[in-house]
Design a protein around this motif. Structure first.
Motif, short mmCIF file in Angstrom:
data_model
loop_
_atom_site.label_atom_id
_atom_site.label_comp_id
_atom_site.label_asym_id
_atom_site.label_seq_id
_atom_site.Cartn_x
_atom_site.Cartn_y
_atom_site.Cartn_z
N LEU A 295 30.31 38.66 48.61
CA LEU A 295 30.79 37.90 47.44
C LEU A 295 30.15 38.40 46.15
O LEU A 295 30.80 38.42 45.10
CB LEU A 295 30.49 36.42 47.65
CG LEU A 295 31.22 35.73 48.82
CD1 LEU A 295 30.74 34.29 48.98
CD2 LEU A 295 32.74 35.76 48.62
N ILE B 180 32.15 30.25 45.81
CA ILE B 180 32.76 30.71 44.55
C ILE B 180 31.68 30.98 43.50
O ILE B 180 31.74 31.96 42.75
CB ILE B 180 33.78 29.68 44.05
CG1 ILE B 180 35.01 29.66 44.97
CG2 ILE B 180 34.20 29.98 42.61
CD1 ILE B 180 36.00 28.55 44.67
N ILE C 6 35.60 29.77 51.51
CA ILE C 6 35.43 29.96 50.06
C ILE C 6 35.26 28.57 49.45
O ILE C 6 36.20 27.94 48.95
CB ILE C 6 36.63 30.72 49.45
CG1 ILE C 6 36.79 32.07 50.13
CG2 ILE C 6 36.43 30.92 47.95
CD1 ILE C 6 35.58 33.00 50.00
N LEU D 73 40.48 36.61 43.66
CA LEU D 73 40.58 36.15 45.05
C LEU D 73 42.01 36.21 45.55
O LEU D 73 42.94 35.83 44.82
CB LEU D 73 40.06 34.70 45.15
CG LEU D 73 40.15 34.04 46.53
CD1 LEU D 73 39.19 34.70 47.50
CD2 LEU D 73 39.86 32.55 46.42
N MET E 110 30.29 34.34 43.87
CA MET E 110 31.17 35.49 43.64
C MET E 110 30.83 36.17 42.33
O MET E 110 30.35 35.55 41.37
CB MET E 110 32.64 35.04 43.64
CG MET E 110 33.14 34.64 45.03
SD MET E 110 34.87 34.07 45.03
CE MET E 110 35.73 35.60 44.68
N VAL F 103 40.19 27.93 51.43
CA VAL F 103 39.68 27.91 50.05
C VAL F 103 39.65 26.47 49.56
O VAL F 103 40.61 25.71 49.75
CB VAL F 103 40.59 28.76 49.13
CG1 VAL F 103 40.09 28.69 47.68
CG2 VAL F 103 40.64 30.20 49.61
N ASN G 131 44.40 35.16 48.99
CA ASN G 131 44.47 34.48 50.29
C ASN G 131 45.90 34.53 50.81
O ASN G 131 46.79 33.81 50.35
CB ASN G 131 44.01 33.02 50.17
CG ASN G 131 43.97 32.33 51.53
OD1 ASN G 131 44.08 32.98 52.56
ND2 ASN G 131 43.81 31.02 51.52
N VAL H 101 38.40 39.89 46.47
CA VAL H 101 38.06 39.35 47.79
C VAL H 101 39.36 38.92 48.45
O VAL H 101 40.17 38.18 47.86
CB VAL H 101 37.11 38.13 47.69
CG1 VAL H 101 36.90 37.50 49.07
CG2 VAL H 101 35.77 38.55 47.09
N ALA I 163 43.52 34.59 40.79
CA ALA I 163 43.69 34.34 42.22
C ALA I 163 45.15 34.55 42.58
O ALA I 163 46.05 34.29 41.78
CB ALA I 163 43.26 32.92 42.59
#
Length: 541
Positions: A201, A226, A221, A235, A229, A244, A237, A207, A261
């Motif tokens: 992270l 976070i 997460i 991020l 990070m 998350v 996903n 990520v 994200a």
């Protein structure tokens, strides 16, 4: 379904979600009745599920404990896809239902979607597209970042994570990975640097998550993660909602701690509203990871083939709750599984007899393999043996749920092999260790595929298994056989086969008799009262 996966009539499969028509044809072409009925309400599904042996699903249908309770015939649930979070796997296991998925069918598609999300996030493509279509030309507004030379942190380096890592390396990204199950050797093969989660992270510019949703991975997460990070990180996903903490992610995006994200999955789906939707630095798609024509077709065909193999031959592929048995292995293993199950059933019935009950509770089940049997895939054989033992005293136990039932009752299961072989080319030995003594039975295969008993309580006795048998222990003295035969004759019970064994002349002896039907309790009580008889137990196989 018993421990040997024997066929029981023409199987029926319900396809409860939208699958490729070609998948339905696979079932029908192999002689399996297949009904395609997607979109059923849970109550409607519960009403009809009891008539089906198999249930094929995607992500829409929820296989709950309540649904499984109504599924009296159900033997297998096939999930066309990777995740089985819409299936109550513990409840399915408890009912002896195999749960299969298709872990490789959409791996490439999902990995490609993660890479597409990475690019969309890095270059703000969705927002730029919307702006341009709105008649604007905001060239200076959308300043992106290159991915070349950046560090990608891959959390979960299994099938999909490994493909993502390979694609990222092709983009000249540095790849670091966190996965408790990733060996140093495998990391070297993949060309990734293995790190602990906190280190990943702190270093990663991007990520990406590729782990299943479990109690261990939920909110991997988290708010704390976070905070650790790298400032300005992004991020992605495309794995599972729930990995998350979405509220914490929203705060980090608003504060600027994270630059962006990209989310394909959400805690609650369908996700029709979320504070994240209002943020320009968030890219969202509606769970499209596996949504390509190729992947949809591939996983549908794969799950149909797996389910058909299981229902017709006993082959188990990609099951999440029982040992695998390949289509090539299944025919070879079937007689061994039958032998293991019958030996276990014999040992279990001896433990449940009045004599066995005096020995106390079962503490351990030992399964030992000699000769050819020692070279086989033994996990399903051991599961079949344990199912035989526990099925003698408990209802609804088969090789799927037997290991779980044993653990719940604190019964140790031990599997061993012997390289040498004795009198027999193959030998299975099942021993039950109770509080006060141990009971052992041994068997082999006769004429290639017929289960045959060769030893009982350490006494050599050759006997084929029959649906109804009578087991008697007695003193080895003249007169026993005559009185015993007369008792059965007077009760109108016909003897099919009669097998004797003894430890030594005049010592303990065993008698194993196959009869044409069940032995009534009254007759059994009369046999127990005969001179020289120590114990009499009716057996069923």
């Amino acid at each position: 379904m018993d421990g040997t996966f024997e066929r029981q009539g023409k199987p029926r499969v319900l396809v409860a979600d939208k699958l490729s028509p070609a998948a339905v044809e696979i079932f029908r072409a192999r002689g399996i009745e297949a009904d395609l009925r997607p979109g059923l309400a849970p109550s409607a599904l519960r009403e009809i599920i009891g008539t089906y042996d198999g249930l094929a699903i995607r992500s829409a249908t929820k296989v709950t404990r309540e649904l499984l309770a109504a599924a009296d015939r159900l033997r297998v649930v096939g999930r066309a896809g990777i995740g089985v979070d819409n299936v109550d796997v513990p409840a399915a296991t408890a009912r002896g239902v195999v749960v299969m998925n298709t872990p490789h069918g959409n791996a490439i598609t999902t990995a490609e979607h993660a890479i597409a999300m990475l690019f969309a996030l890095a270059r703000q493509i969705p927002e730029a597209s919307a702006s341009t279509k709105a008649g604007k030309w905001e060239k200076n507004r959308f300043l992106g970042v290159e991915v070349t030379g950046k560090t990608l942190g891959v959390i979960g380096c299994g099938n999909i994570g490994a493909i993502v890592a390979e694609r990222a390396q092709g983009l000249h990204m540095r790849v670091v990975a966190y996965d408790p199950y990733l060996s140093e050797k495998r990391a070297l093969e993949l060309g990734v640097e293995k790190l602990e989660l906190d280190a990943l992270l702190a270093r990663a510019d991007f990520v990406t998550l590729h782990v299943p949703l479990t109690e261990q991975t939920r909110n991997v997460i988290s708010r704390e993660a976070i905070a650790r990070m790298k400032p300005g990180a992004r991020l992605i996903n495309c794995a599972r909602g729930g990995l998350v903490d979405e509220a914490a992610l929203h705060e980090a995006l608003v504060s600027g701690h994270l630059a962006g994200a990209a989310l394909d999955v959400f805690e609650t789906e369908p996700a029709t509203e979320s504070p994240l939707f209002a943020l320009e630095n968030v890219v969202c798609t509606p769970h499209l990871g596996a949504a390509t024509a190729e992947a949809q077709e591939k996983v549908a065909l794969q799950v149909a083939g797996q389910m058909a193999d299981f229902l017709l031959t006993g082959a188990v592929s990609n099951a999440v709750n029982t040992p695998s048995v390949s289509a090539e292995e299944a025919p070879r293993l079937r007689p061994y599984m039958a032998l293991a199950q019958r030996l276990g059933a014999l040992a279990g019935q001896l433990a449940a007899s009045p004599e066995g009950q005096a020995a106390g509770a079962i503490r351990a089940i030992r399964v030992e393999y000699e000769g050819h049997a020692a070279e086989l895939n033994r996990r399903p054989l051991t599961a079949a043996a344990v199912a035989g033992v526990l099925g003698a005293v408990l209802d609804s136990v088969n090789m799927v749920n037997a290991p779980v039932v044993a653990r719940e009752r604190d019964i140790e299961v031990v599997e061993t092999t012997r390289e040498r072989s004795g009198e027999y080319q193959t030998l299975l030995r099942v021993a039950i260790a109770c509080d006060r003594f141990e009971r052992t039975v041994e068997g082999t295969l006769s004429a290639g595929d017929r289960p045959r008993l060769v030893s009982l309580k350490g006494i050599a006795v050759e006997a084929d298994f029959a649906p109804h048998m009578l087991y008697v222990t007695n003193q080895d003295r003249p007169g026993f056989i005559g009185r015993f035969g007369t008792a059965l004759s007077e009760a109108g019970i016909n003897i099919a086969t009669f097998h004797l064994g003894r430890a030594a002349p005049g010592g303990d002896a065993v008698c194993l008799v196959a009869v044409d039907g069940p032995v009534p309790d009254k007759v059994l009580a009369g046999i127990r009262d005969l001179p020289l008889v120590r114990q009499a137990t009716a057996l069923a196989f």
